[in-house]
Design a protein around this motif. Structure first.
Motif: not given
Lengths: 277, 403, 459
Positions: B94-122
Motif C-alpha cells: 500500500y505504501h509503495q502503490a502511492i508513488c506509482y500514481t504520481d506520474p499520472l497527471e504529472y502537472v498536478s501530482s499531489l492530487f494523484n497521490e491524495l485520492a489513493p491515499v484517501m481511499a487507503f485510509e478508508k
C-alpha cells in the motif's frame, strides 16, 4: 473585449514591453546554481554524519523497499569481514523483466517473443484464400490450420496476423481459449528396445512381441494415434543378462512382457489427444 | 475484399512505398464507426495529428478527416503513454502503490497521490491528524494554481502566443520550488502518506510562501492582461467549442469544462472531503460553455485557491502531521472509493483489499480521459486551427489519459 | 607519380589546402610577371577598363547584385540574433550569451549548424521542385533587396518604378513557398503551401493599394524620389499625411512577411512547420534566410515610404540655427594637416589613453595601474570612435543617411519581434476576412481621400 478596438492588444504590448526591461530569471547553470532545499530527496549519494562516518548501515531496507528495484547494494558487514550484497547482479534491463515475471507470480509463456521455426506456408495460404482472409472467420481458420499442420506453429499465427490484419495478440488469445487448439506438436513418448543378440537371448524377443502387440506397429515406428514411438536402441553391452529397455531414454530393469505391454497401453491412453485421429 | 498487410511487414516498404504514408490502419475496419470514418469521400483527406506534434500535449494521436481546412470528423487514438500504472500498483504494497500514481497527471501530482491515499485510509480506517489535512489542502491548492497557470500558457501556445507559456512556467516554477522545500521533490512529490504527510511545514517553505503570496494576486492579474481582453485571443476562443449543459452531463464531463456550462458541480462542495467544509470559497460558474468561458473559469478558480490558501494558513492547527500507522498495512477485506476535485475535474480512486499487504484491485478514474472524449462532439465542423484551441481548453494530460 | 601520391598522403588536411593554393599563387605570379614583361597584360587591362566604362550600367548592376547577395546573409544573421535576444528578454530569459560577445555570434553558429546538417529529401518528394523551391524564395527576396536605397546614392538599382518592382518581385516569394509545400509530399507542407498562396495573394492587394497614396503625394514611383519628397523635418514624413495608408501597409506587410499574428503558413501549433516541415539542412536555411531578409526589407520599405528613409527627423543645421549654436565645422581635409597627421596618428592613442586613464586611476584607487590603463584604453577608443562617427555624420550625408535609415529599419524589426512575442495567431478565415473586409476598403478609401485632398489643395 473593451469598447475601444485594439485596447486589449495595446495593454498586452505594454506588458511585454515592461517585461523587456525587467530583471531576468534564468539561472546560468554551471556558474550559478539554485539553492537546494535541505529537505531535497533527490540526492544520489550516501550521507555522512557530523563525525565523518557513513550514515549508511547497509541494512538493505532501502533496496528491499525500492518499488522498481533500481537499488543494488554491496558492501562489507559491520565488522568488516564478509562481503554482503543485495540485488541480482544482472544488467538492469534483464533484472527488470525478470522482476516483472517474478512479481506477476505466474509463469508467462510468450511464444510471440521467442524465435520460431519457419514452416511451409503454402497450405495455410490455401486455407486463408478459402476463408477470404476474413478475421471474423478466425476460429475456422485456426481449426483448419491445426488440421493441416498438426498444431499451430508460431510462423502460421504470424502469417495469419499479417494476412488478415488481426493482431497477433488477438489470434493468440482466441487460440489459447479453445481447448482443442494447441501451439506445440503433441508430445510423443518413446519406448526403446535393444535388438542385439545378447538382449534377444535374455528375453528381448518376448518383450518385442508384447510391445508390438500393445502398440499396434512394427518396432521402429509410431503408434497410429501418434502417442508412442517404438524405437530401436543399442545397449552397448550395458545390461548383461537382462533385455535393455528405455522409457523416454531412461533405462528400465526387470520388466516382464506383461508389464511392458501395460506400460505401453497406459502411455497411449495418457498422451493420445482428441485432435488427432 | 482487398488484402491488407501489416505495417511492420518488411514487404510493405519494398512493394508499395506510398502506403506507409497512409493514416489508414493496416487492418480491416473492426466496427461500423471505423468503416465509416476511414471511407473517404471526394476531396477529403486524413491527417495524423500526433503522436509527435507540437500541440498535442504529450502523445495523443488524433486522425483528422479534413476537407480543405475544415475538420469533418476525427478519430482519437490513445495508448501511446500507457504504463500500466494501475497494474503496477496492484503488485506493490500500500505504501509503495502511492508513488506509482504520481506520474499520472504529472502537472498536478499531489492530487494523484491524495485520492489513493484517501481511499487507503478508508480501507485501513484510520483518523488523519487535522494538521496533516490542512497541509494537504494547502499544498494541493498551490499546485492547482500552478496547473491553471500552465493551462493558460498552453492554450495561448496552441493559439500561437509565445509569452504566456513562459510566464506560466515562471509562475509554476516558483510554486514548485516552494513545494520542493516542503516535500523534497520538484515534480513527482510523493508527499502524501497513508495517515498524513511526509514532513511538517518548515521555515523555508513558509518564508517562500509568504513572500509569494504577497505578490501572487498582482502578478497573476498582470500576466492575464496578455490574453484576457486581447482581441485576437477573444475572437478565436469566444463561441468556440460550445458545449451545452445536457451534452456535458451526458458525456460525464467534470471540472472546469462542466462548470463552464453553468453546472456548479465541484467535489469540494458536492461531496466534501478533508477540511473543505471548514473553508470558505465559491464555486465559480459560467454559462457560455465555450473555450473562452473555460479559460476565464480557471482564472476565477485561481482566485478562489488563493482564498483557500489564506484560510489554511490562518486556521492551521498544531499537532502531529502523521498518524501512527504500521510499516506494513494489511487492511481487512473490503473496498473503498475516494474522489477529489483535481484541477481538471473529478479524480477518483477505487481500491479493493483482499486482506493481503497489496491492493487486490486498484483503479483510477481520470478527469482528462473523460473530458477528452468530448472532442468528438466539439471539434467536427471547426477548422484545423480550432482543434488545438478546443483540445487545449479541455486541458487533457496524456499521462492521466493513457495511465 | 608515386612520389607525388605518397607526399600528398603525408600532408595534413590543412596542408592539402595550402599546398595547391601555393601552387596556384606561384603560377599566377609567373603569368603576371611574364604578362607585364611582355606588355600583354597592360593591354588586356586597358581593354577591360574600356569595356567597363562603355558598359558601366552592367558593371554596376553586377557589383550591386553581388553586394546584395553577400549582404543578405549578415542581415539575416543580425535579424535572427535580434529576434532571439528580444524574445528571450520579453520572456524574462537571458537569450543567447555564450557564442561571441553577448551571444552575437549565435546566429552565425546556427548558420554553420544548418550548413553542416544532412540535406534530406523525403521519399516520394518531387526532387527537382523540392530543390529549387528554397532558391526561388531566396532569390526573389534578394531581388527585392536590390531596389532598397540605404542612403543617398547607396542603392542597387535606382529604378523609376521601384515600388512596382518591389511588389512584383515580393509576390514571387509565394511561388517558392507553394512549390516547396507541394513538392514535400507531406500533408502539413501542402496545407502550409496553400495557406501561403491564399494569404500572400490576398494581402498583395491592400499592400499595393495602400502605397498608391504615397505615390500620388510624391509624384514618383522611385523609392529615391519618395525619400526626397519627405526631406526636411519629421512632419514632412508621409506617415502624418497617410496614417491610414501606413496602418494598412504595416498590417498587410506583416501578413506578407509571414510574421505573427499572421504567420499561418508556418503555424507550428497547427501544421507543424507548414511548407518547411520536410526541409532540413541548407534548404531549410534558405527559407529562413529569405524570411529574415524579407523582415528587414519590409521594415526598410516601411521606413522609406512613411518615415522618410534616410532623412533625419530634424535638420541638424536648422536646429542649431534655432538654438543659436554654431555647428562646428568638421569639413577638415586630413591631408591638410601634413606632418601633424603623422604625429596625431603616432601619439594620439598613447596620449589619449593616458589622459583617460588618469581619472580612472584617481577614482578607483583599489585598481592596479595596469587595469586603470586598460580601462583608459577602452574609454579612449569609445571617445575617439564617437568623435570619428560624429565627424563622419556631419561630414558625409551617406553616413548620416545610413545611421537614420538603419535606425528606423531596426526599430520596425523590433516592432515585428515585439508583436511576435505578444500576440496569438489569427485563424485562416479571420485572416482572409480581415484582408477583404477591412484592409481592402480602407486602402481604397485612402486612395480616394488622398486624391480628393490633392485636388482640393492644388486648386
Amino acid at each position: 473585449m473593451s469598447r475601444i478596438p485594439g485596447l486589449g492588444i495595446a495593454r498586452g504590448m505594454a506588458l511585454t514591453l515592461r517585461r523587456l526591461f525587467q530583471p531576468k530569471v534564468t539561472v546560468q547553470y554551471p556558474e550559478e546554481r539554485y539553492p537546494v532545499s535541505p529537505r531535497h530527496r533527490g540526492r544520489l549519494q550516501l550521507l555522512y554524519d557530523e563525525f565523518g562516518a557513513l550514515k549508511c548501515e547497509t541494512c538493505f531496507q532501502c533496496a528491499q523497499a525500492c518499488p522498481i528495484e533500481c537499488i543494488d547494494m554491496g558492501g562489507t558487514d559491520t565488522k568488516d569481514r564478509f562481503h554482503v550484497h543485495w540485488g541480482p547482479p544482472e544488467q538492469y534491463a534483464e533484472r527488470r523483466s525478470e522482476s516483472a515475471l517474478r512479481r506477476s507470480g505466474r509463469p508467462v509463456p510468450d511464444p510471440a517473443y521467442t524465435a520460431f521455426e519457419p514452416v511451409d506456408l503454402a497450405p495455410l495460404e490455401a486455407i486463408l484464400a478459402a476463408e477470404d482472409y476474413d478475421p471474423r472467420r478466425m476460429p475456422a481458420i485456426l481449426e483448419r490450420t491445426q488440421a493441416a499442420y498438426g498444431h499451430l506453429p508460431v510462423a502460421t499465427l504470424k502469417h495469419i496476423s499479417h494476412s488478415t490484419g488481426a493482431w497477433y495478440a488477438e489470434i493468440y488469445g482466441t487460440a489459447s481459449s479453445c481447448e482443442h487448439l494447441r501451439f506445440e506438436a503433441p508430445t510423443t513418448r518413446a519406448i526403446g528396445l535393444c535388438r542385439c543378440a545378447a538382449c534377444t537371448l535374455a528375453g528381448g524377443g518376448r518383450l518385442r512381441a508384447a510391445l508390438e502387440a500393445a502398440g499396434g506397429t512394427e518396432l521402429p515406428g509410431t503408434t497410429p494415434d501418434g502417442a508412442l514411438t517404438l524405437a530401436a536402441v543399442d545397449c552397448h553391452g550395458a545390461s548383461p543378462g537382462d533385455p535393455y529397455v528405455t522409457v523416454d531414454g531412461v533405462p528400465q530393469r526387470g520388466l516382464s512382457p506383461e508389464k511392458l505391454a501395460e506400460l505401453a497401453t497406459a502411455i497411449r491412453a495418457a498422451t493420445a489427444r482428441p485432435g488427432r485421429a | 475484399m482487398t488484402r491488407t498487410v501489416s505495417r511492420d511487414d518488411p514487404r510493405v516498404l519494398l512493394e508499395s512505398p506510398a502506403t506507409i504514408y497512409d493514416a489508414i490502419p493496416p487492418y480491416p475496419p473492426r466496427s461500423e464507426r471505423e468503416a465509416e470514418f476511414y471511407a473517404l469521400r471526394d476531396g477529403e483527406m486524413l491527417v495524423n495529428l500526433g503522436p509527435q506534434h507540437p500541440s498535442t500535449h504529450g502523445v495523443l494521436r488524433v486522425v483528422l478527416k479534413i476537407d480543405g481546412e475544415q475538420v469533418v470528423d476525427l478519430d482519437p487514438v490513445l495508448g501511446y503513454l500507457h504504463r500500466g500504472i494501475e497494474k503496477l500498483a496492484e503488485n506493490a504494497d500500500y505504501h509503495q502503490a502511492i508513488c506509482y500514481t504520481d506520474p499520472l497527471e504529472y502537472v498536478s501530482s499531489l492530487f494523484n497521490e491524495l485520492a489513493p491515499v484517501m481511499a487507503f485510509e478508508k480501507l485501513v480506517e484510520i483518523e488523519v491528524p487535522r494538521r496533516a489535512e490542512y497541509i494537504r489542502i494547502l499544498s494541493c491548492e498551490l499546485l492547482r494554481i500552478a496547473s491553471h497557470g500552465l493551462f493558460t500558457g498552453w492554450l495561448a501556445l496552441d493559439l500561437g502566443g509565445y509569452a504566456p507559456i513562459l510566464y506560466g512556467f515562471i509562475e509554476r516554477d516558483e510554486i514548485v520550488e516552494m513545494l520542493a522545500a516542503l516535500t523534497g521533490q520538484r515534480m513527482l512529490f510523493n508527499y502524501m502518506r497513508i495517515g498524513g504527510v511526509n514532513g511538517d511545514l518548515n521555515h523555508e517553505f513558509m518564508s517562500r510562501l509568504g513572500e509569494w503570496m504577497s505578490r501572487a494576486a498582482r502578478e497573476i492579474a498582470a500576466n492575464q492582461t496578455l490574453l484576457n481582453e486581447n482581441e485576437i485571443f477573444v475572437r478565436r476562443t469566444r463561441g468556440l467549442g460550445v458545449i451545452d449543459r445536457e451534452t456535458a452531463l451526458r458525456l460525464c464531463l467534470t471540472g472546469p469544462a462542466l462548470r463552464a456550462t453553468g453546472v456548479p458541480y465541484d467535489i469540494r462542495r458536492a461531496h466534501p472531503y478533508s477540511v473543505y467544509p471548514e473553508l470558505e470559497f465559491d464555486i465559480p460558474t459560467r454559462d457560455e460553455g465555450d473555450s473562452y468561458a473555460r479559460y476565464l473559469l480557471r482564472l476565477d478558480e485561481v482566485k478562489q485557491s488563493l482564498r483557500i490558501i489564506d484560510q489554511c494558513l490562518e486556521q492551521m492547527p498544531d499537532g502531529p502531521c502523521m498518524a501512527k500507522i504500521p510499516r506494513l498495512i494489511r487492511p481487512r477485506p473490503g473496498r473503498a472509493f475516494a474522489a477529489i476535485e483535481s484541477p481538471r475535474g473529478q479524480y477518483a480512486c477505487y481500491a479493493i483489499s483482499d486482506g493481503t499487504d497489496q491492493p487486490f484491485r486498484f483503479r483510477i478514474h481520470d478527469p482528462s480521459f473523460v473530458n477528452l472524449q468530448s472532442v468528438g462532439v466539439l471539434v467536427p465542423g471547426n477548422l484545423i486551427a480550432d482543434t488545438m484551441a478546443i483540445m487545449a481548453s479541455l486541458d487533457p494530460i496524456m499521462g492521466g489519459v493513457d495511465k | 607519380m608515386s612520389v607525388v601520391a605518397r607526399s600528398w598522403g603525408h600532408l595534413t588536411p590543412a596542408g592539402k589546402v595550402v599546398v595547391p593554393l601555393l601552387g596556384i599563387v606561384l603560377a599566377l605570379g609567373l603569368v603576371a610577371f611574364l604578362g607585364i614583361v611582355t606588355g600583354i597584360l597592360p593591354a588586356i587591362g586597358d581593354t577591360v577598363v574600356l569595356t567597363g566604362r562603355r558598359n558601366v550600367g552592367i558593371v554596376r548592376f553586377l557589383v550591386a547584385a553581388t553586394a546584395a547577395l553577400l549582404a543578405s546573409v549578415p542581415i539575416a544573421f543580425i535579424n535572427i540574433y535580434l529576434e532571439m535576444k528580444l524574445l528571450a528578454w520579453i520572456a524574462l530569459r537571458r537569450g543567447p550569451n555564450r557564442v561571441g560577445p553577448f551571444g552575437t555570434l549565435q546566429s552565425v553558429a546556427h548558420g554553420f549548424k544548418v550548413l553542416a546538417k544532412e540535406d534530406f529529401t523525403p521519399t516520394g518528394a518531387d526532387r527537382a521542385v523540392f530543390t529549387i523551391a528554397p532558391v526561388v524564395t531566396f532569390l526573389s527576396v534578394v531581388l527585392a533587396f536590390m531596389v532598397v536605397p540605404f542612403a543617398p546614392g547607396i542603392v542597387g538599382v535606382d529604378m523609376n518604378i521601384a515600388v512596382l518592382f518591389f511588389f512584383a518581385i515580393g509576390g514571387l516569394t509565394v511561388v517558392g513557398l507553394l512549390a516547396g509545400g507541394w513538392a514535400s509530399f507531406n500533408k502539413y507542407s501542402l496545407l502550409g503551401g496553400l495557406r501561403s498562396a491564399a494569404q500572400i495573394i490576398s494581402y498583395e492587394i491592400p499592400l499595393t493599394l495602400s502605397v498608391v497614396g504615397v505615390v500620388m503625394l510624391a509624384g514618383t514611383m522611385s523609392l529615391h524620389g519618395i525619400v526626397e519628397a519627405q526631406a526636411g523635418h519629421f512632419w514632412n514624413w508621409f506617415v502624418f499625411q497617410q496614417p491610414l495608408g501606413f496602418l494598412v501597409f504595416f498590417l498587410a506587410g506583416t501578413a506578407e512577411g509571414n510574421r505573427t499574428p499572421f504567420d499561418l503558413t508556418e503555424a507550428d501549433s497547427e501544421i507543424v512547420a507548414g511548407f518547411a516541415t520536410e526541409y532540413s539542412g541548407m534548404r531549410y536555411g534558405f527559407f529562413y534566410f529569405a524570411e529574415y531578409v524579407n523582415l528587414f526589407i519590409l521594415s526598410a520599405v516601411t521606413a522609406i515610404l512613411f518615415f522618410g528613409g534616410w532623412s533625419a527627423p530634424v535638420e541638424i543645421h536648422q536646429l542649431a540655427a534655432w538654438l543659436g549654436v554654431a555647428v562646428p565645422s568638421f569639413a577638415i581635409d586630413p591631408s591638410q594637416l601634413g606632418i601633424g597627421l603623422l604625429f596625431l596618428l603616432a601619439l594620439g592613442p598613447a596620449l589619449g589613453t593616458v589622459l583617460c586613464a588618469i581619472p580612472v586611476a584617481l577614482l578607483r584607487t583599489d585598481w592596479s595601474l595596469r587595469r586603470a590603463l586598460a580601462v583608459g584604453f577602452v574609454l579612449f577608443n569609445v571617445v575617439a570612435g564617437g568623435l570619428v562617427i560624429a565627424w563622419a555624420y556631419l561630414a558625409s550625408e551617406v553616413v548620416a543617411g545610413l545611421f537614420w535609415f538603419l535606425g528606423k529599419t531596426f526599430f520596425f524589426v523590433f516592432v515585428f519581434v515585439w508583436m511576435r512575442a505578444t500576440l496569438p495567431r489569427v485563424r485562416i478565415d479571420q485572416l482572409m476576412g480581415f484582408a477583404w473586409k477591412w484592409l481592402l476598403p480602407a486602402s481604397l478609401f485612402n486612395i480616394f481621400a488622398t486624391a480628393a485632398a490633392i485636388v482640393l489643395v492644388n486648386r
